[in-house]
Design an enzyme around this catalytic site. Structure first.
Site, PDB file in Angstrom:
ATOM      1  N   ARG A  11     -15.188 -23.355  35.759  1.00  0.00           N
ATOM      2  CA  ARG A  11     -15.247 -24.222  34.585  1.00  0.00           C
ATOM      3  C   ARG A  11     -15.341 -23.457  33.268  1.00  0.00           C
ATOM      4  NH1 ARG A  11     -16.215 -29.520  33.907  1.00  0.00           N
ATOM      5  NH2 ARG A  11     -14.632 -29.469  35.524  1.00  0.00           N
ATOM      6  N   HIS A  14     -20.329  -7.793  43.160  1.00  0.00           N
ATOM      7  CA  HIS A  14     -19.097  -7.014  43.080  1.00  0.00           C
ATOM      8  C   HIS A  14     -18.503  -7.243  41.702  1.00  0.00           C
ATOM      9  CE1 HIS A  14     -14.896  -6.096  45.029  1.00  0.00           C
ATOM     10  NE2 HIS A  14     -15.169  -5.321  44.005  1.00  0.00           N
ATOM     11  N   THR A  66     -10.615 -12.168  48.625  1.00  0.00           N
ATOM     12  CA  THR A  66     -11.892 -11.473  48.678  1.00  0.00           C
ATOM     13  C   THR A  66     -11.590 -10.115  49.305  1.00  0.00           C
ATOM     14  OG1 THR A  66     -14.160 -11.592  49.542  1.00  0.00           O
ATOM     15  CG2 THR A  66     -12.432 -12.540  50.915  1.00  0.00           C
ATOM     16  N   THR A  67     -12.612  -9.255  49.440  1.00  0.00           N
ATOM     17  CA  THR A  67     -12.345  -7.931  49.982  1.00  0.00           C
ATOM     18  C   THR A  67     -11.834  -8.071  51.416  1.00  0.00           C
ATOM     19  OG1 THR A  67     -14.201  -7.196  48.652  1.00  0.00           O
ATOM     20  CG2 THR A  67     -13.347  -5.643  50.260  1.00  0.00           C
ATOM     21  N   GLY A  73     -22.974 -13.385  51.576  1.00  0.00           N
ATOM     22  CA  GLY A  73     -22.751 -14.134  50.354  1.00  0.00           C
ATOM     23  C   GLY A  73     -22.266 -15.545  50.567  1.00  0.00           C
ATOM     24  N   HIS A  74     -21.025 -15.680  51.006  1.00  0.00           N
ATOM     25  CA  HIS A  74     -20.365 -16.983  51.013  1.00  0.00           C
ATOM     26  C   HIS A  74     -21.164 -18.047  51.756  1.00  0.00           C
ATOM     27  CE1 HIS A  74     -17.428 -20.069  52.187  1.00  0.00           C
ATOM     28  NE2 HIS A  74     -16.894 -19.788  51.015  1.00  0.00           N
ATOM     29  N   ARG A 123     -13.095 -11.552  38.032  1.00  0.00           N
ATOM     30  CA  ARG A 123     -12.798 -12.941  38.391  1.00  0.00           C
ATOM     31  C   ARG A 123     -14.063 -13.758  38.673  1.00  0.00           C
ATOM     32  NH1 ARG A 123     -10.189 -12.240  44.335  1.00  0.00           N
ATOM     33  NH2 ARG A 123      -8.788 -10.921  43.146  1.00  0.00           N
ATOM     34  N   HIS A 124     -15.158 -13.096  39.036  1.00  0.00           N
ATOM     35  CA  HIS A 124     -16.400 -13.879  39.194  1.00  0.00           C
ATOM     36  C   HIS A 124     -17.543 -13.263  38.396  1.00  0.00           C
ATOM     37  CE1 HIS A 124     -16.610 -11.018  42.506  1.00  0.00           C
ATOM     38  NE2 HIS A 124     -15.886 -11.745  43.339  1.00  0.00           N
ATOM     39  N   GLU A 167     -21.435   0.603  55.180  1.00  0.00           N
ATOM     40  CA  GLU A 167     -21.511  -0.831  55.467  1.00  0.00           C
ATOM     41  C   GLU A 167     -20.313  -1.140  56.348  1.00  0.00           C
ATOM     42  OE1 GLU A 167     -22.436  -3.603  52.309  1.00  0.00           O
ATOM     43  OE2 GLU A 167     -21.221  -5.160  53.270  1.00  0.00           O
ATOM     44  N   ASN A 219     -25.447 -11.617  48.471  1.00  0.00           N
ATOM     45  CA  ASN A 219     -24.313 -11.403  47.579  1.00  0.00           C
ATOM     46  C   ASN A 219     -24.073 -12.699  46.791  1.00  0.00           C
ATOM     47  OD1 ASN A 219     -21.566 -11.567  46.677  1.00  0.00           O
ATOM     48  ND2 ASN A 219     -21.128  -9.736  47.867  1.00  0.00           N
ATOM     49  N   ARG A 255     -15.619  -6.879  39.907  1.00  0.00           N
ATOM     50  CA  ARG A 255     -14.205  -6.570  40.155  1.00  0.00           C
ATOM     51  C   ARG A 255     -13.519  -6.190  38.852  1.00  0.00           C
ATOM     52  NH1 ARG A 255     -12.453  -8.933  45.356  1.00  0.00           N
ATOM     53  NH2 ARG A 255     -10.430  -8.169  44.716  1.00  0.00           N
ATOM     54  N   ASP A 295     -21.812 -13.275  44.337  1.00  0.00           N
ATOM     55  CA  ASP A 295     -20.502 -13.378  43.667  1.00  0.00           C
ATOM     56  C   ASP A 295     -20.007 -14.821  43.581  1.00  0.00           C
ATOM     57  OD1 ASP A 295     -20.486 -10.638  43.564  1.00  0.00           O
ATOM     58  OD2 ASP A 295     -18.984 -10.374  45.133  1.00  0.00           O
ATOM     59  N   HIS A 296     -20.190 -15.571  44.662  1.00  0.00           N
ATOM     60  CA  HIS A 296     -19.570 -16.895  44.682  1.00  0.00           C
ATOM     61  C   HIS A 296     -20.338 -17.932  43.876  1.00  0.00           C
ATOM     62  CE1 HIS A 296     -16.292 -15.456  46.881  1.00  0.00           C
ATOM     63  NE2 HIS A 296     -17.022 -15.096  47.925  1.00  0.00           N
ATOM     64  N   HIS A 351     -19.722  -9.131  55.521  1.00  0.00           N
ATOM     65  CA  HIS A 351     -18.483  -9.883  55.316  1.00  0.00           C
ATOM     66  C   HIS A 351     -18.292 -10.917  56.429  1.00  0.00           C
ATOM     67  CE1 HIS A 351     -14.886 -10.152  52.745  1.00  0.00           C
ATOM     68  NE2 HIS A 351     -14.476 -10.864  53.767  1.00  0.00           N
ATOM     69  N   GLY A 352     -18.264 -12.162  56.003  1.00  0.00           N
ATOM     70  CA  GLY A 352     -17.980 -13.251  56.938  1.00  0.00           C
ATOM     71  C   GLY A 352     -19.142 -13.620  57.847  1.00  0.00           C
ATOM     72  N   GLU A 408     -21.350  -3.445  44.169  1.00  0.00           N
ATOM     73  CA  GLU A 408     -20.098  -3.151  44.881  1.00  0.00           C
ATOM     74  C   GLU A 408     -19.045  -2.834  43.834  1.00  0.00           C
ATOM     75  OE1 GLU A 408     -18.919  -6.503  47.172  1.00  0.00           O
ATOM     76  OE2 GLU A 408     -20.628  -6.384  48.503  1.00  0.00           O
TER      77      GLU A 408
END
Ligand code: PXP
Length: 247
Positions: free
Chosen positions: A18, A52, A109-110, A222-223, A58-59, A160, A7, A54, A9-10, A200-201, A79
């Protein structure tokens, strides 16, 4: 082998910090480019790329998704919220997979699984539209029996399972019970004929336990990979995660 969906996204979160107002989403001084991140992850063995889009953009931006559609060599997993606008977008984009997620504008986040039970008709409409278009749908749900059972009834081929509550409980006494909840969820989903993904996580530490869940097909991560990539580069970060998943 458990498959790895990266993922990205980040990576876009960092760019937007920026270049939020910039006309271009890539090229020139604009970095980091999520598409470049995706291609590096693929070179390191990622089996799919997840984004994702959104509602608040936002990303990930729409243009990122179209560029990914053109550039990646693996599979695109979009997503998205269960809204008519997103369904229309997915039908134009034609990703290999969509993952229906809940979306709250204020959340960082979700934060929780999709309430399939409370949104039965909306989710059914969305799954049917995707099935008709040959796009495989996954429902991002908490590992609870009513959600799993209804997901199977609505005709989504994948779920998922949300690993966020487990990940948050990792250093608390609730870890064991959250893991057991996930374990039972995997078994129940598999028994009902659903393909079981999770996400997630998930990080480089808890993966040692997550990977022991039964019937796992794919993990979406992702993160932790984006964060690790700051120190090791994208390829090493993705390669290391895949190795830990399939130790
Ligand atoms: N799967 C879903 C459905 C998500 O919404 C997210 C977070 O965007 C992830 C997986 C990845 O979570 P993380 O970034 O914590 O690895």
């Amino acid at each position: 082998m458990i498959l790895l969906g990266v993922n990205i996204d980040h990576c876009a979160t960092l760019r937007q910090a920026r270049y939020r107002g910039a006309a271009a989403t890539a090229g020139g001084a604009v970095e980091p480019d999520p598409v470049a991140f995706a291609l590096a992850a693929e070179r390191a063995g990622a089996d799919g790329i997840t984004v994702h889009l959104r509602e608040d953009h936002r990303h990930i931006q729409e243009r990122d998704v179209w560029r990914l559609r053109e550039c990646i060599a693996t599979r695109l997993n979009l997503e998205m919220a269960c809204t008519p606008a997103m369904v229309a977008f997915a039908l134009k984009l034609k990703p290999e997979f969509v993952c229906i997620v809940p979306e709250g504008r204020e959340e960082v986040t979700t934060e929780g699984g999709l309430d399939v039970v409370g949104n039965r008709d909306r989710v059914r409409t969305c799954v049917e539209a995707m099935n008709a278009a040959g796009i495989k749908t996954s429902l991002f749900i908490d590992p609870d029996e009513p959600q799993i059972e209804l997901s199977a009834k609505l005709g989504a081929p994948f779920v998922e399972l949300h690993t966020g509550a487990y990940a948050q409980a990792c250093f608390t006494p609730r870890r064991g019970s959250e893991f057991q909840r996930l374990r039972l969820g995997c078994v129940r989903a598999h028994d009902l004929g659903l393909v079981v993904n999770a996400g997630h996580g998930i990080n480089y530490v808890n993966i040692a336990e997550v990977r022991t869940l039964p019937h796992l097909h794919e993990l979406n991560i992702g993160h932790s990979i984006v964060s690790r990539a700051l120190f090791t580069g994208v390829e090493e970060a993705a390669r290391e995660m895949k190795a830990r998943m399939n130790h």
